[in-house]
Design an enzyme around this catalytic site. Structure first.
Site, PDB file in Angstrom:
ATOM      1  N   LEU A   1       3.931 -66.228 -66.577  1.00 36.55           N
ATOM      2  CA  LEU A   1       4.352 -66.929 -67.788  1.00 36.55           C
ATOM      3  C   LEU A   1       5.042 -65.992 -68.789  1.00 36.55           C
ATOM      4  CD1 LEU A   1       1.278 -69.308 -68.226  1.00 36.55           C
ATOM      5  CD2 LEU A   1       3.515 -69.812 -67.205  1.00 36.55           C
TER       6      LEU A   1
ATOM      7  N   THR B   1      -4.718 -59.840 -73.917  1.00 31.86           N
ATOM      8  CA  THR B   1      -3.953 -59.975 -72.681  1.00 31.86           C
ATOM      9  C   THR B   1      -2.667 -60.772 -72.841  1.00 31.86           C
ATOM     10  OG1 THR B   1      -5.466 -61.776 -72.265  1.00 31.86           O
ATOM     11  CG2 THR B   1      -5.905 -59.722 -71.129  1.00 31.86           C
TER      12      THR B   1
ATOM     13  N   GLU C   1      -7.902 -60.523 -63.171  1.00 32.58           N
ATOM     14  CA  GLU C   1      -8.792 -59.684 -62.391  1.00 32.58           C
ATOM     15  C   GLU C   1      -8.181 -59.081 -61.136  1.00 32.58           C
ATOM     16  OE1 GLU C   1     -13.053 -61.367 -63.171  1.00 32.58           O
ATOM     17  OE2 GLU C   1     -11.574 -62.908 -63.556  1.00 32.58           O
TER      18      GLU C   1
HETATM   19 MO1  MOS Z   1     -14.213 -61.881 -66.012  1.00 27.73          MO
HETATM   20  S1  MOS Z   1     -15.544 -60.514 -65.235  1.00 27.73           S
HETATM   21  O1  MOS Z   1     -14.723 -63.319 -65.232  1.00 27.73           O
HETATM   22  O2  MOS Z   1     -14.471 -61.900 -67.703  1.00 27.73           O
END
Ligand code: MOS
Length: 741
Positions: free
Chosen positions: A633, A471, A708
């Site tokens: 960021l 990520t 998320e």
């Molecule tokens: Mo996330 S489902 O808190 O890795």
């Protein structure tokens, strides 16, 4: 005057680990070549419930290359669970560690075969013969939910909440809806399945483990084996995706360590794709009833959200679907409940936006249904009910720009072109639909530590035992450190993924950036202060004798604000002072901001769908997402992460479902050919906008996490768009063609 260097934080810097990833130089957990490696393969139960009455391992054990066939008969006895202490959890009951003859779900590990090659181990594993005394299994969700259980209350998450009299307000409401939404079981499919290499050196264990939580694995494995955490080192520099399944420690990790000790060699246990469906968690099925009551102008009088999700007999997991409902809209009254239906399946677990993903599907579809009943625009209905404060905690928001998300999103999407009547935007055989929904996810933060070192050659090494799930953690931490230090970003290296490094929290709950970046910033600031002290105390330095606040560090050079032409590189200063690296350690912790304000991220998702009028196939040519997530960021990795979340939401809406054979409780589509995740050809234009604005409360950087929120709201926006296109309301995910014709 020297020009002030431009901060690199926020810039769309390319991933610092990008080249290593695309050239194959990045080493994932199963790729560490250790001498004398042995290979382990799991043998899984083939019944959902019962007892093992015999295991015939003779044939397997006699095969070439086989080193060990470990079953509950010969597995080392592990310490019994201890009562929970201050910082300790008892060994998690969800682990199947070959300690008894009980089978609680289909696919449970019942033996581990270890051999000198993977092929020998696989071959022998097929020859382990297990005989069972089956017992009746509970595999009927509809039946199980008639005997629901209330989950054990957790500190910040009661199973039930209420404000006002929701029943009475519902009865009084001018317009009501009462609907039930269902979402299926889904399985995590990161590119890299779970994998562990366990190697003992005397009493010390090293694990190369694919995990979102190196320190959590250390603790769980130590507790399970009855050894001190200091005896366990967990290393994970690269994770090939996680999505929550790698947030906890599963059986295979401990089993690999047990097997390695037995055979006296390093043992690699890499799960196959099929093993991902059963023993390592899943998103549970949910059934959610939504009752909404509103005044004629759309003002919500009552919101009732009753949810039930499946759990396991091995341990409980609650999919907290009501979380977004509790805080998103300012209704007069509210009531939410969470219940569990217990089945003989593996324990469900966190999957990207646990709670918010299926919960926002139900809530945001219900809002759409209410808007239709009220003959009101769906955006206008949400604006009418926008909560000025957090109605659950009764606190002001740390910062909230949701109204701006709706406005910018509607404009970028062209929402004004929408005609309200379902089917009214048809073009030939293509039914065109526009739909929208709200996105939300809490902004979490935990304590984290980091270290920073300025080396004599002028390079900087910053470390924290955090994770990069693909990520951008490597990149954003490098940027934050470079700015805090006043260093060229190319001379800063950030390392992560090792319990030998300063401890960081689980990379889950969207909290890595918000937790670890402040620790990195603090460590970089501390090492900078040490460097400045060294310089001001050095008679040869151009900043000798200067007050600390008169000293600038720019591009790795030290200079005096008042005399910018007199400067020297840090490397020269360090060389002159004995050549030892300058180092600092720091910890950054959240304060009491959660008592003062409510910290949440928000967004608005707008979707266009094209539905084939005859075939019922759904295409999604474009999605617009606008987010309020505090300060980003890195604009590039941040946008990509939000885009990835949106792609997930599309999969949730249209393709993802674990198909079970309910006679035996086993997934039948346990592979990436039959378990459908979206591929490139399924994805149209995704337009992500992140509003400017730092969160003044979350941390000094103003950055909330973004792991998320991207998935939230998307499935509802697609379902709402499908309704708008077709006039058919599908309340059961995924929205497949058969449900539309
Ligand atoms: Mo996330 S489902 O808190 O890795």
């Amino acid at each position: 005057m020297t020009p002030t260097p431009t901060p690199v934080t926020g810039q769309p810097l390319d991933r610092t680990d990008g080249v290593a990833k695309v050239t194959g130089a990045a080493r994932f957990s199963s790729e560490h070549p250790l001498a004398r490696m042995a290979y382990a393969v799991l043998v899984q139960s083939t019944i959902p419930k019962g007892k093992i009455i015999a295991i015939d391992t003779a044939q397997a054990s006699a095969m070439r290359g086989v080193l060990l066939v470990m079953t509950h008969r010969n597995a080392p006895k592990l310490p019994a669970p201890k009562p929970p202490g201050k910082d300790e959890q008892p060994p998690n009951p969800k682990l199947s560690l070959l300690q008894n003859d009980e089978v609680q779900y289909n696919g449970q590990p019942v033996a581990v075969v270890v051999a000198d090659t993977l092929e020998h181990a696989q071959d022998a594993a097929r020859r382990v013969k297990v005989r069972y005394a089956p017992q009746p299994a509970v595999l009927d969700f509809q039946a199980a939910k008639r005997a629901p259980r209330t989950p054990k209350p957790q500190p910040d998450r009661p199973s039930d909440t209420a404000r006002g009299d929701a029943e009475a307000e519902l009865a009084r409401a001018a317009t009501r809806i009462d609907t039930v939404y269902t979402t299926p079981m889904e399985n995590h499919n990161p590119m890299e399945p779970h994998a562990t290499i366990a190697a003992w050196d005397g009493g010390s264990l090293t694990l190369h483990d694919a995990t979102q939580n190196v320190s959590g694995v250390r603790k769980a494995v130590a507790r399970s084996l009855g050894i001190a955490p200091e005896q366990v080192r967990v290393i994970c520099p690269f994770v090939g995706g996680g999505f929550g399944c790698k947030g906890s420690t599963w059986s295979h990790v401990v089993l690999a360590a047990m097997a390695a000790r037995q055979v006296g060699r390093p043992v690699k246990l890499a799960l196959e794709r099929t093993h991902m469906y059963g023993p390592v968690g899943a998103r549970p099925m949910t059934e959610q009833r939504l009752r909404l009551g509103a005044q004629r102008d759309g003002g919500l009088q009552s919101v009732m959200h009753d949810t039930i999700s499946h759990t396991s007999f091995v341990d409980d997991f609650t999919e907290p679907c009501t979380s977004p409902t509790r805080m998103l809209y300012a209704s007069t009254a509210l009531r939410t409940t969470q219940r569990l239906a217990t089945l003989n399946l593996g324990v469900p677990t966190y999957m990207r936006a646990p709670g918010e993903a299926p919960g926002s599907f139900a809530l945001e579809c219900a809002l759409d249904e209410l808007a239709i009943a009220l003959q009101m625009d769906p955006v206008a209905l949400r604006l009418r009910n926008d909560a000025e404060r957090d109605p659950e905690k009764d606190l002001p928001w740390s910062s909230k720009a949701l109204r701006e998300c709706y406005r910018v999103g509607a404009e970028r999407f062209g929402w004004a072109r929408r005609t309200a009547q379902p089917g009214s935007m048809r073009e030939g055989r293509t039914l065109i639909g526009y739909g929208m929904a709200t996105a939300t996810y809490p902004a979490n933060r935990m304590p984290a530590k980091a270290s920073a070192m300025i080396r004599p050659d002028g390079t900087v090494l910053v470390r924290s035992g955090t994770h990069d799930l693909g990520t951008g953690t490597y990149t954003i931490m490098t940027q934050v450190a470079a700015d805090a230090l006043g260093w060229p970003v190319g001379k800063v290296t950030f390392e992560l993924g090792d319990t030998a490094m300063p401890q960081a929290p689980v990379s889950g709950g969207s909290m890595t950036a918000a937790s670890v970046a402040p620790a990195v910033q603090a460590a970089a600031t501390a090492v900078r202060a040490k460097l400045v002290a060294l310089a001001t105390g050095d008679a040869m330095s151009p900043v000798h004798g200067a007050a600390a606040d008169d000293v600038l560090v720019e591009n790795g050079w030290l200079l005096r604000k008042s005399q910018p032409d007199r400067r020297e590189p840090a490397a020269a200063l360090i060389a002159r002072n004995g050549g030892a690296p300058v180092t600092a350690d720091s910890e950054a912790k959240p304060g009491d901001e959660k008592k003062q304000v409510s910290l949440h991220s928000f967004g608005a998702v707008f979707v266009e769908v094209h539905v084939d009028a005859d075939l019922g196939t759904v295409r999604v040519p474009r999605i617009v997402g606008v987010y309020d997530v505090g300060r980003l960021l890195n604009r590039k990795t941040g946008h990509s992460q939000l885009m990835g979340g949106i792609v997930w939401g599309l999969g949730m809406a249209l393709t993802e479902k674990t198909e079970m054979d309910w006679r035996v409780g086993r997934a039948v589509n346990a592979n990436l050919a039959d378990y459908h995740v979206p591929v490139n050809a399924d994805i149209g234009a995704i337009d992500v906008t992140v509003l400017d604005g730092a969160d003044p409360h979350i941390n000094a950087l103003g950055a909330r996490g973004i792991g998320e929120i991207g998935i939230t709201g998307v499935a509802a926006a697609i379902a709402n768009a499908v309704y708008h296109a077709t006039g058919k309301r599908v309340r059961d995910l995924p929205i497949t063609a058969d449900k539309l014709i």
